[in-house]
Design an enzyme around this catalytic site. Structure first.
Site, short mmCIF file in Angstrom:
data_model
loop_
_atom_site.label_atom_id
_atom_site.label_comp_id
_atom_site.label_asym_id
_atom_site.label_seq_id
_atom_site.Cartn_x
_atom_site.Cartn_y
_atom_site.Cartn_z
N LEU A 1 0.96 -1.24 -0.03
CA LEU A 1 0.20 0.01 0.14
C LEU A 1 0.91 1.18 -0.12
O LEU A 1 1.68 1.41 0.63
CB LEU A 1 -0.80 0.00 1.47
CG LEU A 1 -1.75 1.21 1.56
CD1 LEU A 1 -3.09 0.55 2.54
CD2 LEU A 1 -0.91 2.14 2.26
N ASN B 1 0.83 5.71 0.18
CA ASN B 1 -0.05 6.64 0.48
C ASN B 1 0.60 8.05 0.30
O ASN B 1 1.27 8.28 -0.66
CB ASN B 1 -1.01 6.45 1.82
CG ASN B 1 -0.25 6.39 2.98
OD1 ASN B 1 0.72 5.19 3.21
ND2 ASN B 1 -0.32 7.31 4.25
N ASP B 2 0.83 8.90 1.43
CA ASP B 2 1.20 10.17 1.27
C ASP B 2 2.68 10.30 0.49
O ASP B 2 3.57 9.81 0.82
CB ASP B 2 1.52 10.96 2.54
CG ASP B 2 0.44 10.69 3.31
OD1 ASP B 2 -0.68 10.11 3.32
OD2 ASP B 2 0.59 11.21 4.60
N GLN C 1 4.71 7.12 1.40
CA GLN C 1 4.51 6.23 2.43
C GLN C 1 4.32 4.92 1.60
O GLN C 1 3.64 4.96 0.74
CB GLN C 1 3.27 6.68 3.19
CG GLN C 1 3.53 7.74 4.12
CD GLN C 1 4.32 7.49 5.38
OE1 GLN C 1 3.60 7.09 6.22
NE2 GLN C 1 5.41 7.83 5.35
N TYR D 1 6.43 7.83 9.54
CA TYR D 1 5.17 8.58 9.06
C TYR D 1 5.88 9.60 8.09
O TYR D 1 6.91 9.81 7.94
CB TYR D 1 4.42 8.94 10.07
CG TYR D 1 3.37 8.13 10.58
CD1 TYR D 1 3.49 6.62 10.08
CD2 TYR D 1 2.35 8.34 11.28
CE1 TYR D 1 2.54 5.50 10.46
CE2 TYR D 1 1.40 7.33 11.77
CZ TYR D 1 1.50 6.08 11.43
OH TYR D 1 0.42 5.15 11.77
N SER D 2 4.87 10.48 7.68
CA SER D 2 5.23 11.27 6.62
C SER D 2 5.98 12.52 7.25
O SER D 2 6.22 12.82 8.27
CB SER D 2 3.68 12.20 6.50
OG SER D 2 3.21 11.14 5.24
N ARG E 1 2.08 15.31 13.93
CA ARG E 1 3.00 14.57 12.82
C ARG E 1 3.18 15.49 11.54
O ARG E 1 2.42 16.44 11.31
CB ARG E 1 2.45 13.27 12.61
CG ARG E 1 0.75 13.19 12.28
CD ARG E 1 0.51 11.79 11.89
NE ARG E 1 -1.16 11.86 11.63
CZ ARG E 1 -1.97 11.75 12.54
NH1 ARG E 1 -1.40 11.60 13.77
NH2 ARG E 1 -3.21 11.72 12.11
N ASP E 2 3.84 14.94 10.72
CA ASP E 2 3.99 15.57 9.07
C ASP E 2 4.76 16.72 9.12
O ASP E 2 4.07 17.82 8.44
CB ASP E 2 2.62 15.43 8.52
CG ASP E 2 1.70 14.14 8.58
OD1 ASP E 2 2.25 13.19 9.01
OD2 ASP E 2 0.62 14.45 8.54
N GLU F 1 -3.80 17.24 8.97
CA GLU F 1 -2.52 16.17 8.62
C GLU F 1 -2.06 16.94 7.43
O GLU F 1 -2.40 18.02 6.85
CB GLU F 1 -3.18 15.14 8.13
CG GLU F 1 -3.71 14.33 9.18
CD GLU F 1 -3.89 12.65 8.87
OE1 GLU F 1 -3.64 11.89 9.54
OE2 GLU F 1 -4.61 12.41 7.86
#
Ligand code: FRU
Length: 474
Positions: free
Chosen positions: A39, A41-42, A58, A101-102, A161-162, A215
């Site tokens: 998978l 994602n970002d 991600q 994470y991002s 986060r991010d 986010e």
């Protein structure tokens, strides 16, 4: 559920790459970045370094679930030729056991530096987010260097986060998504002072109660204006607005780096389609390029590719401009090089397409109020339409058997002519209206392998069709 850490070394990844790529799938896209397993994602860490655009994202290489987040990585000089993907960051350390994470990246003094959120949860599922610096080594590997921010500031929850690195007025900052203790979303600003990252405070906007978490905030400057791009979670639908589970949008205004005040206009959504979230902007002095995630959190079951073991894609890279207080987005001009053959059809009501292709439509609405274009997807249909009276454009997936359904509406300003640039890939359509005034992304899934996609329109049109080459991996 506890998360499992797998680590696939880059050699194994490379050795198996072509086998993975050749796995038959009737939905793999040709001009959209995706991985043949796991998978994604970002988009993360977008920057220009060493003559190439750096693209991270991600990636859970193990399965189609939001667990086990690594950073996948490719680079490209021209958005047509990409390096074979590799793993840049893996969640193998004590501080990022529950996911890398991002985050973002910058090119500084010839070095590629990364700042990401290390996600750690304890047995009670309590989060301990930390912001970690990493860097690319000269041999192409990546090393986690140090924890830049070890704690969550007082007054905020662990939804923190991010980090997105940016410069403003010659100073270095990052902006990061946060949640106040009263469970409203916001963004915090840190400044790099004397080699340390110092909390400066909250970005002061008028949106003090707008969702429970923001986010992926980005603070960029476009055509001399400051722009906050962010993804508020927890906004209720309002008519045709905010119809996706979570939103991705922006505020245009002016940021004061001393007071952290951001004077801005209204929140506007970035994409009018179904499948768009967590975009990141690659900021260059001469242009800003946005890449989004084609997907939506918590909606994995809506996407049939899960059963083939791969999930989600990234949007085409889109260059941003501001006109009439709106962000305009159009794919970067480099993508023109994908055009293999170009044909013009005049007064045309029906033609046959094959993906990937780009079609350009000029729809004369001087004497008509309603336009409709229909893509025949095997025994199904994907319908787009525009109503001059309401100025509403509609994407209708109700006649598709597989995948998400429903309709999305957005407003564009059309007097007499509607201009569309449509990129049709194997299972993704990106629609750009009125030279970028509105972009809209949607996935569609045919029930069988299609070599041809008939397209019909209720008004005879002049249509330009470019058959596109796939982008290249080398
Ligand atoms: C957005 C997001 C980020 C987080 C990442 C985890 O889609 O939830 O907030 O860092 O995805 O994969």
């Amino acid at each position: 559920m506890t998360e499992r850490t797998v680590f696939m070394d880059n050699q194994t990844l490379k050795d198996n790459w072509h086998a993975y790529m050749n796995k038959p799938s009737i939905w793999h896209n040709k001009i959209h970045w995706e991985m043949p397993f796991g998978l994604i994602n970002d988009p993360n860490g977008l920057c220009y370094h060493d003559g190439k655009y750096q693209i991270f994202y991600q990636w859970n290489p193990a399965e189609c679930k939001h667990l086990n987040k690594h950073w996948g990585y490719t680079e490209t000089a021209d958005f047509v030729n990409y390096s074979i993907p590799q793993l840049a960051l893996a969640p193998v350390d004590d501080f990022d056991r529950n996911g890398c994470y991002s985050g973002s990246a910058r090119s500084r003094n010839g070095k590629l530096e990364i700042l990401y959120t290390a996600n750690l949860k304890d047995a009670q599922n309590i989060r301990y987010p930390r912001q970690v610096l990493a860097a690319k080594n000269s041999d192409g590997t990546f090393t986690k260097k140090k924890i830049a921010v070890d704690d969550v500031p007082k007054g905020y929850t662990t939804h923190f986060r991010d980090p997105y690195l940016f410069t403003h007025s010659g100073r270095s900052f990052f902006i990061i998504g946060a949640q106040r203790e009263n469970l409203t979303g916001c963004a915090l600003i840190y400044e790099e002072i004397g080699g340390n990252w110092i909390l400066r405070g909250e970005l002061k906007t008028d949106y003090t109660d707008f969702g429970y978490m923001w986010e992926c905030p980005n603070l960029i400057s476009v055509d001399g204006r400051d722009v906050l791009v962010f993804c508020p979670q927890g906004i209720a639908p309002q008519g045709h607005k905010y119809n996706n589970l979570y939103q991705a949008g922006y505020l245009i205004g002016k940021f004061n780096p001393d007071t952290l005040e951001f004077v801005h206009g209204d929140f506007q959504e970035l994409d009018g389609g179904f499948d768009f979230y967590a975009p990141q902007v690659l900021a260059q002095p001469n242009r800003n390029i946005l890449i989004g995630w084609i997907g939506m959190p918590e909606k994995e079951n809506e996407y049939p590719t899960t059963k083939e073991g791969w999930l989600y894609s990234l949007t085409l890279p889109r260059q941003l401009k501001i006109k009439n207080n709106t962000i305009y987005q159009l794919p970067v001009k480099e993508l023109d090089a994908l055009c293999r053959s170009k044909q013009q059809f005049n007064d045309c009501r029906a033609l046959t397409l094959s993906a990937p292709c780009k079609i350009t439509l000029d729809i004369d609405l001087t004497c008509e109020n309603h336009w409709q274009g229909k893509f025949t997807i095997g025994s199904d249909e994907l319908i787009i339409s525009f109503d001059k009276n309401t100025q509403e454009f509609c994407i209708n997936r109700d006649n598709l058997t597989l995948g998400g359904k429903g309709r999305r509406y957005f407003t564009i300003s059309v007097k007499d002519n509607l201009h569309l640039d449509i990129y049709l890939d194997t299972s993704i359509i990106e629609i750009y209206c009125q030279n970028g005034e509105q972009a809209a992304t949607a996935c569609y899934y045919a029930q069988e392998k299609l070599s041809r996609i008939p397209f019909t329109t209720n008004i005879p049109l002049n249509i330009i069709v470019c058959d596109l080459d796939s982008f290249k991996l080398n």
